[in-house]
Design a protein around this motif. Sequence first.
Motif, short mmCIF file in Angstrom:
data_model
loop_
_atom_site.label_atom_id
_atom_site.label_comp_id
_atom_site.label_asym_id
_atom_site.label_seq_id
_atom_site.Cartn_x
_atom_site.Cartn_y
_atom_site.Cartn_z
N GLN A 326 -28.00 6.24 -37.19
CA GLN A 326 -28.09 4.79 -37.16
C GLN A 326 -28.38 4.25 -38.55
O GLN A 326 -29.38 4.60 -39.17
CB GLN A 326 -29.20 4.36 -36.20
N GLY A 327 -27.48 3.40 -39.04
CA GLY A 327 -27.67 2.81 -40.35
C GLY A 327 -27.05 3.64 -41.47
O GLY A 327 -26.32 4.60 -41.24
N THR A 328 -27.36 3.23 -42.70
CA THR A 328 -26.85 3.92 -43.88
C THR A 328 -28.02 4.56 -44.62
O THR A 328 -28.96 3.86 -45.00
CB THR A 328 -26.14 2.93 -44.82
N PRO A 329 -27.98 5.87 -44.83
CA PRO A 329 -29.13 6.55 -45.44
C PRO A 329 -28.95 6.76 -46.94
O PRO A 329 -27.83 6.88 -47.44
CB PRO A 329 -29.13 7.90 -44.72
N LEU A 330 -30.05 6.84 -47.64
CA LEU A 330 -30.08 7.29 -49.02
C LEU A 330 -31.16 8.35 -49.11
O LEU A 330 -32.35 8.05 -48.94
CB LEU A 330 -30.38 6.14 -49.99
N ALA A 331 -30.75 9.58 -49.34
CA ALA A 331 -31.69 10.70 -49.34
C ALA A 331 -31.85 11.24 -50.75
O ALA A 331 -30.87 11.42 -51.48
CB ALA A 331 -31.19 11.81 -48.41
N ARG A 332 -33.10 11.49 -51.11
CA ARG A 332 -33.43 12.19 -52.35
C ARG A 332 -34.46 13.24 -51.98
O ARG A 332 -35.57 12.91 -51.56
CB ARG A 332 -34.01 11.24 -53.40
N THR A 333 -34.10 14.50 -52.11
CA THR A 333 -35.02 15.55 -51.68
C THR A 333 -34.84 16.80 -52.53
O THR A 333 -33.75 17.04 -53.07
CB THR A 333 -34.81 15.89 -50.18
N GLY A 334 -35.90 17.56 -52.65
CA GLY A 334 -35.87 18.81 -53.39
C GLY A 334 -36.92 19.75 -52.85
O GLY A 334 -37.82 19.35 -52.10
N GLY A 335 -36.82 21.01 -53.23
CA GLY A 335 -37.79 21.96 -52.71
C GLY A 335 -37.77 23.29 -53.42
O GLY A 335 -36.83 23.62 -54.17
N LEU A 336 -38.83 24.05 -53.19
CA LEU A 336 -38.99 25.40 -53.72
C LEU A 336 -39.33 26.34 -52.57
O LEU A 336 -40.05 25.97 -51.64
CB LEU A 336 -40.12 25.46 -54.76
N HIS A 337 -38.80 27.56 -52.65
CA HIS A 337 -39.09 28.58 -51.64
C HIS A 337 -39.36 29.90 -52.33
O HIS A 337 -38.69 30.27 -53.30
CB HIS A 337 -37.92 28.75 -50.67
N TYR A 338 -40.35 30.63 -51.79
CA TYR A 338 -40.61 31.99 -52.26
C TYR A 338 -41.12 32.83 -51.10
O TYR A 338 -41.96 32.39 -50.32
CB TYR A 338 -41.67 32.01 -53.38
N ASP A 339 -40.58 34.02 -50.96
CA ASP A 339 -41.16 34.99 -50.05
C ASP A 339 -41.03 36.38 -50.66
O ASP A 339 -40.07 36.67 -51.38
CB ASP A 339 -40.54 34.93 -48.65
N GLY A 340 -42.02 37.20 -50.40
CA GLY A 340 -42.02 38.53 -50.98
C GLY A 340 -42.96 39.47 -50.25
O GLY A 340 -43.86 39.05 -49.52
N LYS A 341 -42.71 40.76 -50.43
CA LYS A 341 -43.54 41.81 -49.86
C LYS A 341 -43.99 42.75 -50.97
O LYS A 341 -43.25 42.98 -51.92
CB LYS A 341 -42.78 42.59 -48.79
#
Length: 932
Positions: A326-341
């Motif tokens: 619904q409507g017109t979106p404007l998205a600004r997004t970012g992210g970081l991911h880390y996984d380890g053993k």
Amino acid sequence: MRSTLLLFLFCFFFSISLRAQNTWSVKGVIVDTAAKAKLVNTAVIVLNAKDSILRAFTRAGADGSFELNNLSGGEYILLLTRPTYADYVEHFTLDSAHHSHDFGALNMQLKAKLLADVIIKGKRVGIKIKGDTTEFDAKAYVIQPNDKVEDLLRQLPGIEIDQNGKITAQGQQVNNVLVDGEEFFGDDPTLVTKNIRADMVDKVQLYDKKSDQASFTGIDDGKKTKTINIQLKADKKDGYFGKAAAGDGTDGYYEGQLLFNMFKAKEKFAVYAIVGDDGKTGLGWQDDQKYGTSDNITFGDDGGMYISFSGNNDGLDSFNGQYNGQGTPLARTGGLHYDGKWDNDNQSINANYKIGSLEVDGTGNTLTENNLPAGIINSNSNQTSDNFMFRQKLDLTYQIKLDTTSNLKINVAGTLKNTHAKSDYTASSEDGNGILLNNDDRDIDNKDNTQLLDASAFYTKKFRKKGRTLSFLVGLSENQTNSDGYLNSTANFYAPTGQIDSSQTINQYKKSSVESLAVKTNLTYTEPLSKEFSAIFNYGFGVDNGTSNLQSFNPSAPGVYNIMVDSLSDDYKLNELSNQVGAILNYKKKKITLNFGTKVSSVNFNQTDEVTGSVLKRNFVNWAPQANISYNIAQQQYINLYYFGNTVQPTLAQIQPIVVNTDPLNITIGNPNLTPSFTNRISANYYSSKVISGQWIYISGNYSFTSNPIVSNLVTDSTGKTTSQYVNLGSKKQSNYDLNIEFDQNVEKIDIRPGFNLSVNGNNSYNLSNNEINLTNSITYSLQAHLAKEAENKYNTYVNFGPDYTFSGSSLQPGINNNGLGFDANWGFTFYLPAKFQVVTDGSYEWRGKTETFNTDFNRTLVNASIAKTFLKQDNLKFAIAANDLLNQNTGFTRSSSANFITQNTYSTIRRYFMASITYDFSKMGGITATK
């Protein structure tokens, strides 16, 4: 006596001779000619060609030979399987002319030496069942250059993906997509499906992810999430890959993406950034976090309190930060991911950080029919909205193996979000004769600031005696939302003559503070009673304290709001203490698993109105029975039956005794005397996969009914103004039910995958309307057929289409219904042309017929198209020109019924635009740079 014995011996040997003449056999020798070896212990399987049922099994001898006897006449499939070797498949027939079949030398090949997935005279087996997990082998499906995980999933039976990337599997929405069993940015599946390349995938696993405690004890607690796990190929776990994309279009549409992933041994690192207003990506992440608590705090089946904190409790509009078309979106997004053993896999960590904003502007129209005992009221409302949210989220999971028998898992998640919602409404209502009753112009401007914190620790211990375990879970959830906003409204009420009889003007400032702090514990002990039986005991303790302080002010001068409105203000506290005990008996033997038992909770409510000083203390005993039976009919065939019962507590918003006047034509009043309701749920599912013939069947059904339901009590006066309050309706039971049947069959001769999906969804619900009980019945039947066909480096095609019909009516107005016919279709075609060109078109068609309530039909055809060309040796640079909504028909549309209201919504959404884009995929895996 002697003659009788001789006759018996004659008949006995004659029957043996006759049987020998009517039995058939097969034999052969299994070799690897390249290695000049006899393949000892290779599994030899004979299946019915018609239904893939197992008829005979053996293993090759020391010289690689095998022989199977005592077969009957018919058509069969010979399947040879051996680790590291490609499966061998061959059809054969035994009949009166061929009592035996000698295959001679059968040559098997190592998987590593195959140039394609064609196995002598058959195809690679694409589906396997491992317990309650369905596993798809990616190598059995067509993967085109630059395909992403999304393109692979579209080929898998039972999985559907719409144009926005929403995934549905076995009739349920998929909200979790894992990578190698680990969360990958957690709550946005599109970050996996639209960005990871399909040629990196080894296996796709589909299953119902259980809670940590259920997974450890093996006892289902009813808490499941439909989940897809993407297993990467071993050689794709060392190196890096990513993509950069940018697009610019007409009418101000644009998009930009940057994604980088680095895998090294047991570590993964990823970073992404997305900006765009075309509604394609960056819209999916949610506040709901993965530990069972989120914006809504619930104690689940222990019967504890359920506090609704969707923004605020003052009734002002609050943006939830989700784009639903619904409507017109404007998205600004970012992210970081880390996984380890590390530490020999004894310790692991999974961390995600996301930051972003979402703006959504739009318009909408809502038509509503209110069925009353004395007639109907028709309302028409137009809305303009401007919503904004800025949000940050950090979550972390740490696991450690304390020793060989015990583990500890710690989860922490925090969210900060700020929203600003502005809405303008223009509404009017008429009676059934078209006489104007009222109209209203109002605008709302509201801001929310929310802080969420969730944490849990889960300890597990396995004792020396097999099956004896101990686990302990403790969880904390804290939520605080502060809101402030303005309500301006002018409502006019009309006399039958059409003249204004009275008016109401509201100019108010509203602020609220809603807080909760919940702590939950659960101790579980399992004890084996015998080889087949075990018992599970649990004890849980919970505390939940919630407060809701709502205030409304009138102005003493323009812009000065300092006159509190007592009838619209309240400070309310709800404290709860719960203790729960439970016992479950579990039986497991060969193909069958059965468990049943119950949990019982003592719940103490302490409700305090800080304004009036009134205190209400109440005690409840809540039961939560459960039963589950699972039967593995065959290796690729199973059936499950479930029953769960649980108490449902009223929400704080339903209990708090305050008048909410955000919509002056629809007033809400809290009811502090609400009591819990009880819901019984029964579900069943059946799965069958015949891997050789390519047949796939999934059937699921659910039925639930609620006793002492919490329903709406609506009182509508002659001016069309409605006042609602939640009440218990102890004399009635509400029910919901659904049935879903999915079928796929691979037609090998023409290499096409047809199938269908039949679904039934219905409910029976009650409410009170002007003191009369109203029963609303609604049921929808839907049939969807689908076809899919792929050819590597040539084309991908799919099409889904089918009708649906809805029966819907109200007991207050039995002569008026909302029955209607509909039809839906969607399609996609990709063609790979010479000179590295690609032509893609996809679209959808929706039609909704006229009903007695709405006398106009709705139809919409959406067509998207693009032409692209790839460059460079690995086809990893792509330039495309695309058109969205070529026919410029994209308008949102829904119809629904609830209580005695029948509603039709139309709303603005993204319309036609043209865009030029460039995408660069890059990777370096295992020392080899590639994209395919």
